[in-house]
Design a protein around this motif. Structure first.
Motif, short mmCIF file in Angstrom:
data_model
loop_
_atom_site.label_atom_id
_atom_site.label_comp_id
_atom_site.label_asym_id
_atom_site.label_seq_id
_atom_site.Cartn_x
_atom_site.Cartn_y
_atom_site.Cartn_z
N THR A 78 37.20 53.61 11.46
CA THR A 78 37.47 55.01 11.16
C THR A 78 38.73 55.52 11.86
OG1 THR A 78 35.09 55.37 10.97
CG2 THR A 78 36.48 57.33 11.18
N ASP A 79 38.90 55.21 13.14
CA ASP A 79 40.07 55.70 13.89
C ASP A 79 41.37 55.18 13.29
OD1 ASP A 79 38.35 57.02 15.57
OD2 ASP A 79 38.47 55.55 17.19
N LEU A 80 41.39 53.90 12.90
CA LEU A 80 42.60 53.33 12.32
C LEU A 80 42.92 53.98 10.99
CD1 LEU A 80 44.89 51.28 12.20
CD2 LEU A 80 43.26 49.61 11.28
N ALA A 81 41.92 54.18 10.15
CA ALA A 81 42.14 54.80 8.84
C ALA A 81 42.62 56.25 9.00
CB ALA A 81 40.86 54.75 8.02
N GLU A 82 42.04 56.98 9.94
CA GLU A 82 42.47 58.36 10.17
C GLU A 82 43.93 58.41 10.58
OE1 GLU A 82 38.49 60.86 11.61
OE2 GLU A 82 39.86 60.01 13.09
N ALA A 83 44.32 57.53 11.49
CA ALA A 83 45.69 57.53 11.98
C ALA A 83 46.67 57.06 10.90
CB ALA A 83 45.79 56.64 13.21
N TYR A 84 46.30 56.03 10.16
CA TYR A 84 47.21 55.45 9.17
C TYR A 84 47.51 56.44 8.05
CZ TYR A 84 49.36 51.87 6.23
OH TYR A 84 50.24 51.14 5.46
N PHE A 85 46.48 57.16 7.61
CA PHE A 85 46.65 58.10 6.50
C PHE A 85 46.83 59.54 6.96
CE2 PHE A 85 44.60 54.43 4.55
CZ PHE A 85 45.36 54.28 3.40
N ASP A 86 46.85 59.76 8.28
CA ASP A 86 47.04 61.10 8.84
C ASP A 86 45.98 62.06 8.31
OD1 ASP A 86 48.15 63.04 10.42
OD2 ASP A 86 49.74 63.56 8.99
N LEU A 87 44.72 61.64 8.48
CA LEU A 87 43.59 62.44 8.03
C LEU A 87 43.05 63.26 9.20
CD1 LEU A 87 41.79 59.67 5.98
CD2 LEU A 87 42.96 61.65 5.01
N ALA A 139 47.69 50.56 1.71
CA ALA A 139 47.40 51.62 0.74
C ALA A 139 47.82 51.17 -0.65
CB ALA A 139 48.13 52.91 1.11
N PHE A 140 46.87 51.13 -1.58
CA PHE A 140 47.17 50.85 -2.97
C PHE A 140 47.40 52.18 -3.70
CE2 PHE A 140 44.20 46.94 -2.63
CZ PHE A 140 45.21 46.20 -2.04
N ALA A 141 48.30 52.17 -4.66
CA ALA A 141 48.50 53.35 -5.50
C ALA A 141 47.36 53.45 -6.49
CB ALA A 141 49.83 53.24 -6.25
N GLY A 142 46.90 54.67 -6.74
CA GLY A 142 45.80 54.86 -7.67
C GLY A 142 45.88 56.18 -8.40
N LEU A 143 44.96 56.35 -9.34
CA LEU A 143 44.85 57.57 -10.13
C LEU A 143 43.39 58.00 -10.15
CD1 LEU A 143 46.96 56.46 -13.23
CD2 LEU A 143 47.76 57.82 -11.29
N GLU A 182 55.65 55.45 4.78
CA GLU A 182 56.71 56.46 4.72
C GLU A 182 56.83 57.11 3.34
OE1 GLU A 182 58.81 52.34 4.50
OE2 GLU A 182 57.07 53.26 5.50
N ASP A 183 56.15 56.55 2.34
CA ASP A 183 56.21 57.10 0.98
C ASP A 183 54.93 57.82 0.57
OD1 ASP A 183 58.82 56.10 0.42
OD2 ASP A 183 57.98 54.10 0.09
N PHE A 184 53.96 57.94 1.49
CA PHE A 184 52.69 58.58 1.15
C PHE A 184 52.91 60.00 0.62
CE2 PHE A 184 49.77 56.07 4.29
CZ PHE A 184 49.98 54.93 3.54
N ALA A 185 53.69 60.78 1.34
CA ALA A 185 53.87 62.19 0.98
C ALA A 185 54.46 62.33 -0.42
CB ALA A 185 54.75 62.89 2.01
#
Length: 258
Positions: A11-20, A136-140, A180-183
């Motif tokens: 959980t901690d890694l996912a929160e940090a990676y995706f800035d949740l 992170a995979f791109a999705g719809l 760097e391309d998430f946003a």
């Protein structure tokens, strides 16, 4: 193609990676299959504290995209993947490409090398990033509403042509969105689909490594860490067989929400 994947990051890694801002405890999932719930990341409506960007939030959706115009889901094919090259103009995905782009957290995905020789056994691989424990995979996504008013959030993973590392196994692979391309990818208000086409390309060679694993992953019921144990790779002289038609995993023993 992406017919099975894993999410092992804490959980901690996912929160940090995706800035949740907040994320419920994540159980390790070793064999995520179509029609099962998958974790996704979307841009929220509110602005993140101390930033001019929308905050990000996580949610669960059914893996199997369902366009809003579908009347009877039982008569509609299971769309677990969307081809990035055609998603902008395809009726099933056009609206989601414009308004509902998402990120799909993963620790790696499974792929099968299917030899040309008739009857020869496919070799399964767990394909994971060489550096780090999450990608992170791109999705719809799309919310499907039934006639009785009930709703189901659904999603699909975008794919692209395989890079040189993966091409020996399969001709397709998930689209990877770099941190760097998430946003830009999630910004459906100012970034139209044509503005993010440069992100829907094969990830650089050397990003992934392919680990041969047993065929335990073929069965949805096998959900333990043993499916990731490396095995001796079966070497075939013939090139891998190219999949035709719908992109789907080798096993059809899937769950169903409909």
């Amino acid at each position: 193609m992406c017919g099975r994947f894993a999410l092992l990051a804490g959980t901690d890694l996912a929160e940090a990676y995706f800035d949740l801002a907040e994320l419920d405890d994540l159980p390790a999932r070793y064999n995520i299959a179509p029609t099962q719930p998958i974790l996704i990341v979307v841009a929220g409506e509110r602005q993140a504290p101390g930033s001019n960007l929308p905050e990000r939030r996580a949610m669960l959706v059914r893996w199997g995209f369902m366009p809003g115009w579908v009347k009877d889901p039982r008569e509609f094919p299971l769309l677990i993947n969307a081809r990035s090259e055609t998603a902008i103009g395809k009726a099933s995905f056009k609206a989601a490409m414009r308004h509902r782009r998402i990120l799909v957290p993963a620790s790696g995905f499974f792929e099968w090398r299917r030899p040309e020789e008739k009857g020869a056994k496919a070799q399964a691989y767990f394909i994971r990033p060489k550096q780090g424990e999450i990608v992170a995979f791109a999705g719809l996504m799309e919310t499907w509403s039934s006639a009785d008013g009930s709703e189901v959030d659904t999603g699909a993973i975008l794919t692209t042509a395989a890079n040189n590392d993966i091409a020996r196994i399969h001709d397709r692979m998930p689209v990877v969105i770099r941190q760097e391309d998430f946003a830009r990818w999630l910004d459906c208000k100012t970034q139209e689909p044509r503005d993010v086409t440069d992100l829907m390309k094969p990830i650089d060679d050397g990003f992934f490594e392919a680990i041969p694993v047993s065929d335990k992953v073929n069965k949805v019921a096998n959900m333990g860490p043993d499916i990731l144990e490396p095995v001796e790779e079966r070497i075939e002289d013939a090139p891998p067989k190219k999949n035709k038609g719908a992109e789907a995993p080798p096993s059809s023993d899937q769950l169903s929400l409909f």
